[in-house]
Design an enzyme around this catalytic site. Structure first.
Site, PDB file in Angstrom:
ATOM      1  N   GLU A   1       0.938   3.746   7.946  1.00 26.57           N
ATOM      2  CA  GLU A   1      -0.307   3.554   8.695  1.00 26.57           C
ATOM      3  C   GLU A   1      -0.200   2.414   9.708  1.00 26.57           C
ATOM      4  O   GLU A   1      -1.065   1.551   9.796  1.00 26.57           O
ATOM      5  CB  GLU A   1      -1.468   3.302   7.731  1.00 26.57           C
ATOM      6  CG  GLU A   1      -1.770   4.493   6.837  1.00 26.57           C
ATOM      7  CD  GLU A   1      -3.041   4.355   6.012  1.00 26.57           C
ATOM      8  OE1 GLU A   1      -3.406   3.227   5.670  1.00 26.57           O
ATOM      9  OE2 GLU A   1      -3.663   5.403   5.735  1.00 26.57           O
TER      10      GLU A   1
ATOM     11  N   ASP B   1      -4.139  10.498  -1.309  1.00 27.78           N
ATOM     12  CA  ASP B   1      -4.723   9.162  -1.174  1.00 27.78           C
ATOM     13  C   ASP B   1      -5.967   8.959  -2.037  1.00 27.78           C
ATOM     14  O   ASP B   1      -7.087   9.003  -1.522  1.00 27.78           O
ATOM     15  CB  ASP B   1      -5.102   8.927   0.301  1.00 27.78           C
ATOM     16  CG  ASP B   1      -5.542   7.508   0.554  1.00 27.78           C
ATOM     17  OD1 ASP B   1      -5.438   6.695  -0.371  1.00 27.78           O
ATOM     18  OD2 ASP B   1      -5.976   7.217   1.671  1.00 27.78           O
TER      19      ASP B   1
ATOM     20  N   GLU C   1     -13.373   3.698  -3.231  1.00 30.50           N
ATOM     21  CA  GLU C   1     -13.372   4.055  -1.810  1.00 30.50           C
ATOM     22  C   GLU C   1     -13.824   5.495  -1.597  1.00 30.50           C
ATOM     23  O   GLU C   1     -14.639   5.783  -0.731  1.00 30.50           O
ATOM     24  CB  GLU C   1     -11.961   3.873  -1.243  1.00 30.50           C
ATOM     25  CG  GLU C   1     -11.826   4.364   0.193  1.00 30.50           C
ATOM     26  CD  GLU C   1     -10.419   4.213   0.756  1.00 30.50           C
ATOM     27  OE1 GLU C   1      -9.546   3.677   0.068  1.00 30.50           O
ATOM     28  OE2 GLU C   1     -10.218   4.624   1.918  1.00 30.50           O
TER      29      GLU C   1
HETATM   30  O1  GCW Z   1      -6.830   4.913   1.380  1.00 32.56           O
HETATM   31  C1  GCW Z   1      -6.327   4.259   2.479  1.00 32.56           C
HETATM   32  C2  GCW Z   1      -7.411   3.321   2.856  1.00 32.56           C
HETATM   33  C3  GCW Z   1      -6.917   2.136   3.625  1.00 32.56           C
HETATM   34  C4  GCW Z   1      -5.789   1.488   2.804  1.00 32.56           C
HETATM   35  C5  GCW Z   1      -4.684   2.503   2.649  1.00 32.56           C
HETATM   36  C6  GCW Z   1      -3.543   1.962   1.789  1.00 32.56           C
HETATM   37  C7  GCW Z   1      -5.243  -0.827   2.636  1.00 32.56           C
HETATM   38  O2  GCW Z   1      -8.381   4.019   3.572  1.00 32.56           O
HETATM   39  O3  GCW Z   1      -7.988   1.259   3.806  1.00 32.56           O
HETATM   40  O4  GCW Z   1      -5.324   0.310   3.416  1.00 32.56           O
HETATM   41  O5  GCW Z   1      -5.172   3.633   1.999  1.00 32.56           O
HETATM   42  O6  GCW Z   1      -3.579   2.207   0.599  1.00 32.56           O
HETATM   43  O7  GCW Z   1      -2.668   1.322   2.309  1.00 32.56           O
END
Ligand code: GCW
Length: 716
Positions: free
Chosen positions: A291, A364, A392
């Site tokens: 990311e 995720d 989240e």
């Molecule tokens: O789920 C996603 C989240 C990000 C997070 C990323 C990760 C810390 O939306 O906010 O960043 O995963 O786990 O690196």
């Protein structure tokens, strides 16, 4: 006139002035008393005390064979929270016993023995927990499933928390006193450490995996030292997330290439500086080439080269590197496959103090995912699960969702790594193949909110993570049972005080436990049933957005990529003829997921793209089943509301009211999820919502116009 004497005996009349002064005095005293009582009440009922509410009901004699800051805490805890026989003698012994592993302990009615003082402290917490939850106390050994049981805080140096829903960071803040360590800070850190130690959590990564390079500045490290000093007696080691490009960003170097000698030297000096400040420093957590974060691939090096460079430097100090496997690119390849494809070729290339930290699922932290195929695949590289405690994708701190059932489902999934019974738990705790270090991480849901977690019931998720990290074979039922008994103790919360134990169990404990145990499935139902995933609106991941696809946004950040709905059907085809993600699972799982007849329906649309009239096992067509699931989810939350109203007499006012109001909001959100998804998918299915189900109350257009970062306004 001696007014004192007179007043003492009540003979003389006070003067007017005296009377006035007296009245003011009385008023102030009453006022202060009320304030004091209120404060007491607030403190007693706002949830700040977590599951640690017990106050001693009898005295106890403690004999301890060793003196350290940790055993001092153990003795103090026993004295303050003892609920056993009056004047009983408890013997705490630090002595080697080969059947006791790591920080494990042997405990019984007369005492605790452990290899380390920390083991003794854990034994004390276990003993007290059993006393308070009225469980039997017999001679028994308890060994931890994982050696490192770690919270990951996604806390930024300015005090904000990525995906945090319980206020700002307890560690960091911006402003003039950002670096000042106050008594209040230390008190809070100590309370935090105590709560963690009571569960056996022994590590904390103090900052976000999207790490700021400033984390490694000297003034930041001095604060880390202050935190570590408070955590140490409770057995909690500090760890840090680091940004891979730090040498370039704050070290003034031209590159951050891990094989460049100057870069290595820079890290070496940093590690030495840290080790000097924090002799028991735990190590680094790294999000690399993920990311947009920098990583070794930016310099043409592999994950292994990058991780090993740091691991070699940490090794002399006993430190480890937790290297995250959360990687995916816009390559056109199914996102669910990418972590496996990237890490499997590197199996065996990592140092023994590197652990690959993989999220439970391949995408995720979705409401439901099959386990990540990396578990049970890597064999000569250590691997550790990363769970997300902060919700989240599960209603944040508004929805009541108890996560233990989801984690147990994951830990008990069979990978078939060494034949049947090779659960994820066994593949990660060293049972299936030896690992130099074993570990598990949970992304914390802790902030400055008075109740720590934003929702009273979100505390149960912190609790559940800690308990499963200690014993990955515990059941959700057991964890919920313990948590309720400790957090809402009968004597404290039963306002009438007249009800007996069985009444309390029947009318409070069992219904609340039932609600907790159903809550995850309910959320899956109203958000993403049958294996649907990642259909959230926008980046905030709260409300529904199966339609969300702004032009120009990369496809794998939009829900249509995941649900693939069209007039032919719905679901992501990951079968052998689709993306072939099933290949990453061992047989017989691979075939089981691949074949429609054997694919568990909870993962149906994860692995298959199916026509709307596909026949489900219960005889319904897919479209109808989808509607039934959405409907069931909403009805489940309504049941939770009713249930919570009925338990009112057993809970203090503040926590009752708070949870009631959150359940109301959860109900509205569930309705929005159901209506939004049904109406959106209906455009493709072109079928009616079954007539015996409640029909939508919102219309699609109005839902589509909201981006749901404003869902609060919409709900109110
Ligand atoms: O789920 C996603 C989240 C990000 C997070 C990323 C990760 C810390 O939306 O906010 O960043 O995963 O786990 O690196």
């Amino acid at each position: 006139m001696n007014s004192y004497k007179g007043r003492e005996y009540g003979f003389d009349q006070p003067t007017l002035l005296e009377s006035a002064i007296f009245n003011v005095h009385v008023k102030i005293t009453i006022g202060l008393t009320i304030v004091f009582i209120c404060t007491l009440n607030v403190q007693a009922e706002n949830g700040h005390n977590l599951w640690l509410r017990a106050k001693s009901s009898a005295s106890v004699i403690v004999v301890c064979s060793m003196k350290s800051a940790t055993t001092d805490i153990a003795v103090q805890e026993l004295k303050q929270c003892w609920h056993g026989k009056k004047d009983a003698t408890i013997v705490l012994t630090v002595k080697h016993n080969p059947s006791i592993k790591g920080d494990g302990f042997e405990f019984g009615p007369d005492g605790i023995q452990a290899n380390t003082d920390l083991g003794v402290l854990y034994g004390v917490y276990e003993l007290l927990r059993r006393q308070q939850s009225a469980e039997p106390i017999e001679k028994e050994i308890s060994n931890p499933s994982y050696e490192r049981r770690i919270l990951n805080h996604w806390d930024n140096l300015d005090g904000t928390i990525e995906r945090g829903y319980a206020g700002h960071s307890i560690f960091w803040r911006k402003g003039n006193d950002a670096w000042r360590v106050t008594e209040k800070d230390k008190r809070l850190w100590q309370e935090y450490a105590r709560a963690n130690a009571s569960l056996g959590i022994n590590g904390a990564v103090l900052n976000n995996v999207n790490a700021s390079p400033d984390m490694l500045n000297t003034e930041t490290l001095n604060r880390v030292k202050a935190i570590a000093d408070v955590l140490r007696p409770y057995g909690i080691r500090a760890y840090l997330s680091v940004k891979f490009s730090s040498p370039g960003l704050i070290g003034g170097l031209k590159t951050s290439d891990p094989v460049d000698p100057e870069v290595t030297q820079w890290w070496k000096t940093k590690v030495e500086e840290i080790a000097k400040l924090i002799p028991d420093f735990g190590g680094f957590l790294v999000k690399a080439n993920s990311e947009g974060q920098p990583g070794p691939q930016d310099f043409g090096r592999t994950h292994a080269v990058g991780a090993n460079m740091l691991a070699d430097l940490l090794k002399p100090y006993g430190g480890i590197v937790m290297w995250r496997a959360f990687v995916y690119k816009t390559s056109g390849e199914d996102r669910a496959k990418q972590a496996y494809d990237e890490f499997m070729p590197l199996d065996g290339q990592f140092r023994d103090n590197v652990i690959i930290q993989a999220k439970n699922g391949p995408i995720d932290f979705q409401p439901r995912e099959p386990f990540s195929p990396l578990f049970g695949a890597l064999e000569t590289t250590s691997v550790m699960p990363e769970l997300q405690i902060t919700q989240e994708y599960l209603g944040q701190s508004t929805h009541l969702v108890f996560l233990a059932p989801m984690w147990v489902e994951f830990l008990q999934s069979d990978t078939y790594q060494k034949g049947e019974g090779s659960t994820v738990a066994r593949c990660t705790d060293g049972s299936n193949f030896p690992q130099r270090f074993t570990a598990i991480a949970g992304v914390a849901n802790i902030g400055l909110d008075s109740n720590w977690c934003g929702h009273q019931f979100a505390q149960a998720n912190w609790y559940a993570f800690g308990r499963l990290a200690w014993n990955n074979r515990l059941t959700s039922d057991r964890i919920a049972d313990e948590w309720i008994r400790l957090t809402f103790p009968r004597h404290q919360s039963d306002q009438s005080k007249t009800r007996n134990v069985s009444d309390w169990q029947e009318r409070f404990l069992l219904p609340v436990k039932h609600m907790m145990l159903q809550s995850h499935e309910a959320a899956v139902n109203y958000m993403m049933p049958l294996g649907l995933h990642h259909i959230f609106a926008g980046d905030h991941h709260y409300g529904p957005g199966p339609w969300y696809a702004p032009t120009g946004l990369r496809a794998d950040w939009t829900p249509p990529y995941y649900h693939q709905a069209d007039t032919n059907g719905i679901g992501f085809d990951r079968t052998r003829t689709g993306s072939n993600a099933v290949r990453q699972y061992r047989e017989p799982l691979c075939s089981q997921f691949n074949e429609l007849e054997t694919c568990p329906e909870i993962y149906l649309l994860w692995f298959h793209h199916l026509p709307w009239n596909h026949k489900m096992k219960n005889g319904r067509v897919l479209w109808d089943e989808l509607c039934y699931r959405y409907d069931a989810g909403v009805r489940q939350v309504r049941e939770f509301q009713k249930l919570w109203n009925q338990i009112q007499p057993y809970v203090d006012e503040q926590r009752f009211t708070e949870v009631r109001s959150k359940l109301r909001r959860q109900c509205r959100a569930a309705q929005i999820w159901k209506d939004g998804c049904e109406l959106y998918f209906q455009q493709f299915s072109r079928r009616p919502i079954p007539a015996d189900l409640e029909q939508p109350v919102y219309d699609l257009k109005s839902l589509e116009e909201l981006d749901f970062s404003t869902i609060d306004e919409f709900e109110n």
